[in-house]
Design a protein around this motif. Structure first.
Motif, PDB file in Angstrom:
ATOM      1  N   GLU A 201       0.830  -1.207   0.000  1.00 61.54           N
ATOM      2  CA  GLU A 201       0.000   0.000   0.000  1.00 61.54           C
ATOM      3  C   GLU A 201       0.865   1.257   0.000  1.00 61.54           C
ATOM      4  OE1 GLU A 201      -3.489  -0.080  -0.174  1.00 61.54           O
ATOM      5  OE2 GLU A 201      -2.941  -2.163  -0.630  1.00 61.54           O
ATOM      6  N   GLU A 204       2.297   1.891  -3.429  1.00 61.83           N
ATOM      7  CA  GLU A 204       1.253   2.438  -4.301  1.00 61.83           C
ATOM      8  C   GLU A 204       1.010   3.912  -3.992  1.00 61.83           C
ATOM      9  OE1 GLU A 204      -3.514   1.722  -5.047  1.00 61.83           O
ATOM     10  OE2 GLU A 204      -2.233  -0.019  -4.686  1.00 61.83           O
ATOM     11  N   SER A 207       3.493   5.932  -5.585  1.00 59.97           N
ATOM     12  CA  SER A 207       3.444   5.805  -7.055  1.00 59.97           C
ATOM     13  C   SER A 207       4.608   5.029  -7.647  1.00 59.97           C
ATOM     14  CB  SER A 207       3.364   7.199  -7.701  1.00 59.97           C
ATOM     15  OG  SER A 207       2.222   7.895  -7.253  1.00 59.97           O
ATOM     16  N   PRO A 209       5.607   0.664  -8.215  1.00 58.40           N
ATOM     17  CA  PRO A 209       5.085  -0.688  -8.010  1.00 58.40           C
ATOM     18  C   PRO A 209       5.972  -1.489  -7.064  1.00 58.40           C
ATOM     19  CG  PRO A 209       6.199  -0.563 -10.113  1.00 58.40           C
ATOM     20  CD  PRO A 209       6.214   0.832  -9.547  1.00 58.40           C
TER      21      PRO A 209
END
Length: 417
Positions: A201, A204, A207, A209
């Motif tokens: 999380e 993410e 920004s 992966p």
């Protein structure tokens, strides 16, 4: 004594004070929540294999039980102190409140090096310690769990000893037990799995992966090694790991299965032939996307915080970052997921195990992991939202949520009599 040399308890209290100041917590509540509610120190004899009688010192500390029964691990370590136990009991209160499960905080310990004991000596020590703290523990008052130096077998001895005194089997008196006697599927991996969820999380939120992320892990015990495997399954690359004897680094990624096999064979990750050796201090400063301190407390301090080159620090260990280092990392734009959030997967699944034991109705591993993901992702999003709204770093945000929840519960219940 400098701030960096202060005890774990003083550091935990300073973290609390920061949140209490922002919340403008009233003086009476500060006095209640800043110190443990209840402490037990025991000195007890154990008969050794050669017939000698040795005495050992043990502790059990309850920090706060306003929101539910006390919950916290039992540590067997030669250097553990009462201040350590006080600090970790406080951290457990905030950890349970951060993920909003109905527990208070506790911690236990015995001053011993379990590696120096035979299996029989370890069992006798555990059973005698259990009998000494039995005035505190029960399924509705205080539920111990494993910590450093203890494991499911130790929890089984605790459960059996308590059950023998009670006259019937009481599975819910401890968590982290073997599956065969009421343990929960997913408990052994829970801390690492919960951490992997919040790291995903966090990546993410920043920004980038998790797949392809470069990972450094300090501490390659159950949590560190399991976290490495889970992150590798998500597509991440593990470039460095370490244990108490030192670390290894390979820029293009370590062959994790081979590293695990090497440690099982030799007892350490050091001297793994396909990687460069690094010290634990050097490992913390390696360039990476995610750094996971999964060893012991106070590893990232004002002395090395300006050399940390990770984008995310996910704290699997208890209190691995000092308050001074927190400020430095925040100013440098490094995203820290604090221990009371990042390491809460274990106590969350312990809660699930306790519920299953009380109901005598057990869940599948898939159900356990799905509920763990729900709790951890929800807690991460709440802490992140609080951090943005309050314009504070993630640790302070987590403390704001946790301290406010415990304070609210205290106000609502009132002061008896």
């Amino acid at each position: 004594m400098t701030m960096e040399q202060e005890s774990a308890l003083a550091s935990a209290q300073r973290q609390f004070d920061i949140a209490a100041d922002i919340l403008q917590l009233e003086p009476g509540l500060r006095r209640i929540l800043r110190v443990p509610q209840r402490e037990l120190t025991v000195t007890f004899p154990v008969k050794m294999d050669d017939g000698r009688i040795e005495t050992f010192v043990g502790y059990r500390v309850h920090h706060n039980i306003t929101r539910g029964p006390a919950k916290g691990g039992i540590r067997y370590h030669p250097n553990v102190t009462i201040d350590d136990v006080r600090a970790f009991s406080m951290l457990m209160t905030w950890k349970c409140a951060t993920v909003n499960i109905p527990y208070g905080g506790a911690k236990g310990a015995v001053v011993v090096d379990p590696r120096q004991l035979s299996m029989g000596e370890l069992e006798r020590l555990t059973r005698r310690y259990t009998s000494e703290i039995s005035i505190l523990i029960s399924p509705d008052r205080d539920i111990p769990a494993p910590d450093i130096g203890t494991n499911p077998q130790v929890m089984a001895w605790i459960m059996d000893t308590y059950s023998m005194h009670s006259g019937h089997t009481v599975p819910a008196v401890v968590t982290g037990k073997p599956i065969e006697i009421g343990g929960s599927y997913g408990r052994r991996e829970a801390t690492a799995r919960g951490l992997s969820y919040v790291l995903r999380e966090a990546a993410e939120a920043l920004s980038f992966p998790i797949a392809g992320a470069r990972i450094v892990i300090q501490g390659f015990g159950n949590v560190g090694a399991t976290c490495a495997r889970l992150l590798e399954e998500m597509g991440a690359t593990i470039i460095a790991v370490s244990d108490s004897k030192g670390g290894i680094y390979r820029r293009n990624g370590l062959p994790l299965a081979a590293v695990v096999a090497h440690k099982q064979r030799t007892g350490t990750v050091t001297d793994f032939p396909e990687a460069d050796r690094v010290t634990n201090a050097e490992l913390l400063e390696l360039p990476c996307d995610i750094l996971v301190p999964a060893a012991v407390q106070m590893q990232i301090t004002a002395r090395n915080a300006d050399r940390i080159r990770a984008r995310i620090v996910g704290e699997a260990a208890n209190a691995p970052t000092t308050p001074e280092a927190d400020a430095i990392l925040y100013d440098r734009g490094i995203f820290v997921i604090p221990d009371i959030l990042a390491g809460a997967g274990g106590v969350t699944v312990s809660y699930f195990e306790w519920v299953q034991g009380l109901q005598e109705f057990f869940w599948t591993e898939r159900e356990v992991n799905a509920q763990l993901e729900r709790v951890m992702v929800g807690a991460f999003n709440q802490v992140l939202r609080t951090a943005h709204e309050r314009r504070v770093h993630m640790r302070t945000a987590a403390y704001l949520l946790a301290v406010n929840r415990v304070a609210d519960a205290t106000r609502i219940r009132g002061i008896y009599p």
